[in-house]
Scaffold this motif. Sequence first.
Motif, PDB file in Angstrom:
ATOM      1  N   LYS A 236      -8.935 -42.021  50.306  1.00  0.00           N
ATOM      2  CA  LYS A 236      -9.679 -41.163  50.878  1.00  0.00           C
ATOM      3  C   LYS A 236     -10.165 -39.758  50.327  1.00  0.00           C
ATOM      4  O   LYS A 236      -8.964 -39.123  49.614  1.00  0.00           O
ATOM      5  CB  LYS A 236      -8.948 -40.887  52.339  1.00  0.00           C
ATOM      6  N   ILE A 237     -11.325 -39.449  50.475  1.00  0.00           N
ATOM      7  CA  ILE A 237     -11.768 -38.199  49.662  1.00  0.00           C
ATOM      8  C   ILE A 237     -12.290 -37.496  50.873  1.00  0.00           C
ATOM      9  O   ILE A 237     -13.182 -37.852  51.701  1.00  0.00           O
ATOM     10  CB  ILE A 237     -12.885 -38.510  48.900  1.00  0.00           C
ATOM     11  N   GLN A 238     -11.717 -36.201  51.189  1.00  0.00           N
ATOM     12  CA  GLN A 238     -11.894 -35.410  52.441  1.00  0.00           C
ATOM     13  C   GLN A 238     -11.947 -33.909  52.107  1.00  0.00           C
ATOM     14  O   GLN A 238     -10.638 -33.491  51.840  1.00  0.00           O
ATOM     15  CB  GLN A 238     -10.942 -35.848  53.457  1.00  0.00           C
ATOM     16  N   PRO A 239     -12.743 -33.088  52.203  1.00  0.00           N
ATOM     17  CA  PRO A 239     -14.189 -33.449  52.389  1.00  0.00           C
ATOM     18  C   PRO A 239     -14.923 -33.745  50.723  1.00  0.00           C
ATOM     19  O   PRO A 239     -14.337 -33.291  49.963  1.00  0.00           O
ATOM     20  CB  PRO A 239     -14.791 -32.066  52.739  1.00  0.00           C
ATOM     21  N   THR A 240     -15.764 -34.550  50.814  1.00  0.00           N
ATOM     22  CA  THR A 240     -16.477 -34.939  49.423  1.00  0.00           C
ATOM     23  C   THR A 240     -17.306 -33.675  49.157  1.00  0.00           C
ATOM     24  O   THR A 240     -17.909 -33.060  49.861  1.00  0.00           O
ATOM     25  CB  THR A 240     -17.534 -36.028  49.543  1.00  0.00           C
TER      26      THR A 240
ATOM     27  N   GLN B 241     -18.510 -35.045  53.577  1.00  0.00           N
ATOM     28  CA  GLN B 241     -18.129 -35.982  54.754  1.00  0.00           C
ATOM     29  C   GLN B 241     -16.809 -36.647  54.025  1.00  0.00           C
ATOM     30  O   GLN B 241     -16.295 -36.290  53.376  1.00  0.00           O
ATOM     31  CB  GLN B 241     -19.097 -37.055  54.395  1.00  0.00           C
ATOM     32  N   THR B 242     -16.252 -37.454  55.090  1.00  0.00           N
ATOM     33  CA  THR B 242     -14.808 -37.947  54.430  1.00  0.00           C
ATOM     34  C   THR B 242     -15.227 -39.531  54.084  1.00  0.00           C
ATOM     35  O   THR B 242     -16.077 -40.189  55.036  1.00  0.00           O
ATOM     36  CB  THR B 242     -13.808 -38.140  55.650  1.00  0.00           C
ATOM     37  N   ILE B 243     -14.889 -40.159  52.919  1.00  0.00           N
ATOM     38  CA  ILE B 243     -15.136 -41.562  52.795  1.00  0.00           C
ATOM     39  C   ILE B 243     -13.710 -42.100  52.421  1.00  0.00           C
ATOM     40  O   ILE B 243     -12.756 -41.541  51.957  1.00  0.00           O
ATOM     41  CB  ILE B 243     -15.948 -41.723  51.627  1.00  0.00           C
ATOM     42  N   ILE B 244     -13.903 -43.388  52.513  1.00  0.00           N
ATOM     43  CA  ILE B 244     -12.625 -44.311  52.393  1.00  0.00           C
ATOM     44  C   ILE B 244     -12.944 -45.319  51.659  1.00  0.00           C
ATOM     45  O   ILE B 244     -13.764 -46.256  51.916  1.00  0.00           O
ATOM     46  CB  ILE B 244     -11.867 -44.740  53.767  1.00  0.00           C
TER      47      ILE B 244
ATOM     48  N   ALA C 232     -22.721 -40.463  50.315  1.00  0.00           N
ATOM     49  CA  ALA C 232     -22.039 -39.689  51.326  1.00  0.00           C
ATOM     50  C   ALA C 232     -22.799 -38.274  51.237  1.00  0.00           C
ATOM     51  O   ALA C 232     -23.433 -37.851  50.134  1.00  0.00           O
ATOM     52  CB  ALA C 232     -20.708 -39.580  51.137  1.00  0.00           C
TER      53      ALA C 232
ATOM     54  N   ASP D 274     -17.722 -35.037  43.218  1.00  0.00           N
ATOM     55  CA  ASP D 274     -16.934 -36.317  43.351  1.00  0.00           C
ATOM     56  C   ASP D 274     -17.833 -37.452  42.680  1.00  0.00           C
ATOM     57  O   ASP D 274     -17.338 -38.462  42.866  1.00  0.00           O
ATOM     58  CB  ASP D 274     -16.496 -36.367  44.485  1.00  0.00           C
TER      59      ASP D 274
ATOM     60  N   ARG E 241      -7.774 -32.900  47.831  1.00  0.00           N
ATOM     61  CA  ARG E 241      -8.941 -33.541  48.530  1.00  0.00           C
ATOM     62  C   ARG E 241      -8.798 -35.023  48.370  1.00  0.00           C
ATOM     63  O   ARG E 241      -9.551 -35.803  49.180  1.00  0.00           O
ATOM     64  CB  ARG E 241     -10.115 -33.298  48.090  1.00  0.00           C
TER      65      ARG E 241
END
Lengths: 114, 114
Positions: free
Chosen positions: A78-82, A17-20, A13, A86, A64
């Motif tokens: 969910k990590i938001q924002p990366t 970004q947001t990742i799931i 990422a 991380d 986050r």
Amino acid sequence: DAGVTQTPRHEVAEKGQTIILKCEPVSGHNDLFWYRQTKIQGLELLSYFRSKSLMEDGGAFKDRFKAEMLNSSFSTLKIQPTEPKDSAVYLCASSLLGGTYEQYFGPGTRLTVL
Amino acid sequence: AQSVDQPDAHVTLSEGASLELRCSYSYSAAPYLFWYVQYPGQSLQFLLKYITGDTVVKGTKGFEAEFRKSNSSFNLKKSPAHWSDSAKYFCALNSGGSNYKLTFGKGTLLTVTP
């Protein structure tokens, strides 16, 4: 019996970004755990669900990181924002119920944040 | 508060020797204790646990561990060691009660030379 499954196995990422990340526990297990593993910090608990109820959300990871358990057989992190810090391996584990039962770990998702 | 200490970050021994990996814990009541192994590139696998009863517990892959309340230890043993035992080993504690999360040690990286 199928073990714990995690997808994706690898994720790259960009910062911000947001990742799931996804996890399917062992069928019939009532406890689900999300961990982060790094060489420096070792294994850190992010979230813990018992019968779909959030029991612990990992304190320092609150801002986050958000884990959810939509049903007994599926959980997301969910990590938001990366952020680059991380970057780690994220492990999901499940257990039947209770402290005497061992946890079964999934293969993990290796996250790289650029 | 509870904690787990694995004082040896790295242990190296020759194939055929006896291995003993150290684990000490800090907890005021009776703990539930676990050992997990992580082979290179893989996730954590359960080896054995102590809940109550016999202080020497046997697990998978020929491992055993001895619970010693007198010095709060739960050392992992195997004889003889095999090169395939090379991996990272984690000791973990569960305090029981209504909280089922594990507290992990930092792990011991075991290298068994052929």
